[in-house]
Design a protein around this motif. Structure first.
Motif, PDB file in Angstrom:
ATOM      1  N   MET A   1      29.197  36.621  14.023  1.00 29.85           N
ATOM      2  CA  MET A   1      29.005  36.948  15.425  1.00 29.85           C
ATOM      3  C   MET A   1      30.344  37.330  16.063  1.00 29.85           C
ATOM      4  O   MET A   1      30.421  38.337  16.750  1.00 29.85           O
ATOM      5  CB  MET A   1      28.361  35.748  16.132  1.00 29.85           C
ATOM      6  CG  MET A   1      28.160  35.942  17.593  1.00 29.85           C
ATOM      7  SD  MET A   1      26.910  37.205  17.871  1.00 29.85           S
ATOM      8  CE  MET A   1      26.856  37.232  19.602  1.00 29.85           C
ATOM      9  N   GLN A   3      32.957  38.343  14.542  1.00 39.80           N
ATOM     10  CA  GLN A   3      33.449  39.548  13.883  1.00 39.80           C
ATOM     11  C   GLN A   3      32.815  40.801  14.512  1.00 39.80           C
ATOM     12  O   GLN A   3      33.506  41.786  14.747  1.00 39.80           O
ATOM     13  CB  GLN A   3      33.122  39.472  12.397  1.00 39.80           C
ATOM     14  CG  GLN A   3      33.927  40.418  11.550  1.00 39.80           C
ATOM     15  CD  GLN A   3      33.679  40.156  10.072  1.00 39.80           C
ATOM     16  OE1 GLN A   3      32.629  39.651   9.685  1.00 39.80           O
ATOM     17  NE2 GLN A   3      34.654  40.501   9.257  1.00 39.80           N
ATOM     18  N   ARG A   4      31.529  40.740  14.823  1.00 32.95           N
ATOM     19  CA  ARG A   4      30.860  41.869  15.473  1.00 32.95           C
ATOM     20  C   ARG A   4      31.420  42.101  16.868  1.00 32.95           C
ATOM     21  O   ARG A   4      31.612  43.243  17.281  1.00 32.95           O
ATOM     22  CB  ARG A   4      29.359  41.620  15.565  1.00 32.95           C
ATOM     23  CG  ARG A   4      28.648  41.822  14.278  1.00 32.95           C
ATOM     24  CD  ARG A   4      27.172  41.703  14.469  1.00 32.95           C
ATOM     25  NE  ARG A   4      26.480  41.866  13.203  1.00 32.95           N
ATOM     26  CZ  ARG A   4      25.201  41.748  13.044  1.00 32.95           C
ATOM     27  NH1 ARG A   4      24.430  41.459  14.080  1.00 32.95           N
ATOM     28  NH2 ARG A   4      24.655  41.918  11.875  1.00 32.95           N
ATOM     29  N   LEU A   5      31.656  41.036  17.597  1.00 31.93           N
ATOM     30  CA  LEU A   5      32.222  41.146  18.935  1.00 31.93           C
ATOM     31  C   LEU A   5      33.607  41.774  18.874  1.00 31.93           C
ATOM     32  O   LEU A   5      33.939  42.656  19.671  1.00 31.93           O
ATOM     33  CB  LEU A   5      32.275  39.765  19.603  1.00 31.93           C
ATOM     34  CG  LEU A   5      32.762  39.730  21.035  1.00 31.93           C
ATOM     35  CD1 LEU A   5      31.852  40.553  21.936  1.00 31.93           C
ATOM     36  CD2 LEU A   5      32.830  38.299  21.527  1.00 31.93           C
ATOM     37  N   LEU A   7      34.740  43.806  16.540  1.00 31.92           N
ATOM     38  CA  LEU A   7      34.581  45.216  16.185  1.00 31.92           C
ATOM     39  C   LEU A   7      34.123  46.047  17.385  1.00 31.92           C
ATOM     40  O   LEU A   7      34.599  47.170  17.588  1.00 31.92           O
ATOM     41  CB  LEU A   7      33.610  45.368  15.025  1.00 31.92           C
ATOM     42  CG  LEU A   7      34.128  44.924  13.648  1.00 31.92           C
ATOM     43  CD1 LEU A   7      33.017  45.005  12.612  1.00 31.92           C
ATOM     44  CD2 LEU A   7      35.320  45.761  13.230  1.00 31.92           C
ATOM     45  N   ALA A   8      33.213  45.498  18.170  1.00 32.31           N
ATOM     46  CA  ALA A   8      32.746  46.209  19.364  1.00 32.31           C
ATOM     47  C   ALA A   8      33.885  46.383  20.367  1.00 32.31           C
ATOM     48  O   ALA A   8      34.056  47.455  20.960  1.00 32.31           O
ATOM     49  CB  ALA A   8      31.586  45.460  20.002  1.00 32.31           C
TER      50      ALA A   8
END
Length: 161
Positions: A1, A3-5, A7-8
Motif C-alpha cells: 500500500m 509502495q503504491r502511494l 509511486l503515485a
C-alpha cells in the motif's frame, strides 16, 4: 500500500516538473536578467506545432528554435516589444497566446462577453416562459357544465350507488 502511494506521488511530481524540462540547459542565458525576460516573453508566445502551449512549455523543435531566437534578439539588445514585433511580423498574430487588442482582433475580444450576455438573456427568457406557462396552467379551470350535462352526471352518479 505504501509502495503504491509512493509511486503515485512520484508520478504526480514528475508530471508537475514536465513543463520545466522544455527549456534545455544549453538555451539558458548566463545573464539572469536577460533569462528572466526571455522566460517572460516565451510564456506569452504560442508554439506553432502544439498551438495551445507556450514555447516555454513545448518540446517541439520549432518551439526550441523560437526560444533560441528570442534569446538571440535579447542578447542583440532588442527590447521586449521589439522581439514581439519581430515574431509577429514573421509568424503573424497567431504566435501570441494573448492577442493584442486592436480593431482587427475586436471579434476575438468581444466573442466571450457577447456569448455570456446572450446565454444570460436566453436563460432569463426561458425562465420567464416557464413561469408564464405555469401561471397559465394554474389559471385554466374546467369548463362549467350545462344544466343538461349536470342532470345526466347526477343520474349516472345516482345509478352507480
Amino acid at each position: 500500500m505504501i509502495q503504491r502511494l509512493f509511486l503515485a506521488l512520484l508520478l504526480c511530481v514528475s508530471l508537475l516538473a514536465a513543463p520545466a524540462l522544455a527549456v534545455a540547459p544549453d538555451e539558458v542565458l548566463d545573464d539572469p536578467v536577460l533569462e528572466g525576460r526571455a522566460r517572460a516573453l516565451s510564456a506569452g508566445l504560442r508554439c506553432m506545432v502544439c498551438q495551445n502551449q507556450s514555447i516555454d512549455d513545448s518540446d517541439a523543435p520549432l518551439a526550441k528554435d523560437l526560444r533560441v531566437l528570442v534569446r538571440e534578439r535579447l542578447v542583440a539588445g532588442d527590447s521586449d516589444e521589439q522581439v514581439i514585433d519581430y515574431l509577429v511580423s514573421r509568424y503573424g498574430e497567431f504566435v501570441l497566446l494573448k492577442p493584442r487588442f486592436a480593431w482587427h482582433t475586436i471579434v476575438l475580444w468581444a466573442a466571450g462577453p457577447v456569448a455570456l450576455i446572450a446565454g444570460l438573456i436566453a436563460i432569463v427568457a426561458a425562465l420567464r416562459k416557464r413561469a408564464r406557462n405555469r401561471a397559465a396552467a394554474n389559471n385554466v379551470s374546467a369548463p362549467k357544465l350545462t344544466a343538461e350535462e349536470e342532470r345526466r352526471l347526477q343520474a349516472l352518479l345516482d345509478k352507480a350507488d
